[in-house]
Scaffold this motif. Structure first.
Motif, PDB file in Angstrom:
ATOM      1  N   TYR A 180      -5.762   0.310  -7.891  1.00  0.00           N
ATOM      2  CA  TYR A 180      -5.585  -1.031  -7.329  1.00  0.00           C
ATOM      3  C   TYR A 180      -5.135  -2.005  -8.411  1.00  0.00           C
ATOM      4  O   TYR A 180      -5.559  -1.895  -9.560  1.00  0.00           O
ATOM      5  N   GLU A 190      -2.048  -1.169  -3.893  1.00  0.00           N
ATOM      6  CA  GLU A 190      -2.936  -0.002  -3.934  1.00  0.00           C
ATOM      7  C   GLU A 190      -2.079   1.236  -3.794  1.00  0.00           C
ATOM      8  O   GLU A 190      -1.054   1.224  -3.103  1.00  0.00           O
ATOM      9  N   SER A 231       0.843  -1.189   0.000  1.00  0.00           N
ATOM     10  CA  SER A 231       0.000   0.000   0.000  1.00  0.00           C
ATOM     11  C   SER A 231       0.878   1.238   0.000  1.00  0.00           C
ATOM     12  O   SER A 231       1.754   1.394   0.849  1.00  0.00           O
TER      13      SER A 231
END
Lengths: 123, 123
Positions: free
Chosen positions: A105, A115, A33
């Motif tokens: 994503y 992401e 992330s």
């Protein structure tokens, strides 16, 4: 689950405020992330499901959400994008602001493996 | 020009195949363009309007576009996203393939200053 199906499921869960459930059910153990920025000395990147869940828990504990709009998804191959517009108060400073961001994503084997969030720092 | 206006203009020009005109009229001199990957020894990143125009000219010279779909834009603050689905032939190898990608753009002072493309390498 196709990218389109996963994208629609994730957007629906976010619209319902079920961010934690979305992470637990749709994310890979190897999720990476990436934030637009990080405080000095900290990383933009969180690696692994436990780290990403911890980031989400910190966010949820420190923000009150007054209103949220999620638009999309736009799907292309293994990737999709959506936008978040959040009217929130950062509770430690009692500071209310609007967060507008594009999220991208990547999906592999029916799970989100990457992401990335695009927004202006200090927004 | 707002981000929404610029986003709609860029998407419209791309739908009409006017990629070069879009770059020349909507991009900042300081544009940074990021690909999902690069050949060994080359950079994912192109910096400056001349470098980005040169990349676009190489692409246009080496691909025949049979069909193109552009979806979006989704706009959030200074950023927007759209998707491209291109049915193309890479002319040097006479190889026809479908390119599906998510594109994210950042706008400052009415010009695109950053773009990034998300797709699978080898697609």
């Amino acid at each position: 689950m196709t990218t389109q199906e996963l994208a629609e499921k994730l957007v629906k869960m976010c619209r319902e405020g079920k961010f934690k459930e979305a992470t637990e059910s749709l994310y890979s153990e190897e999720i990476v992330s990436m934030e637009a920025g990080a405080p000095p000395g900290q990383s933009r990147e969180s690696k692994g499901l436990e780290a990403v869940k911890a980031k989400g828990e910190w966010w949820a504990a420190n923000h009150e959400v007054h209103a949220a709009t999620v638009e999309g998804p736009l799907v292309a191959g293994s990737h999709f994008a959506c936008t978040f517009k959040l009217d929130v108060t950062f509770k430690p400073e009692n500071r209310r602001f609007t967060l507008e961001e594009v999220a991208v994503y990547k999906v592999v084997d029916g799970k989100v493996v990457y992401e990335e969030f695009f927004y202006n720092m200090g927004a």
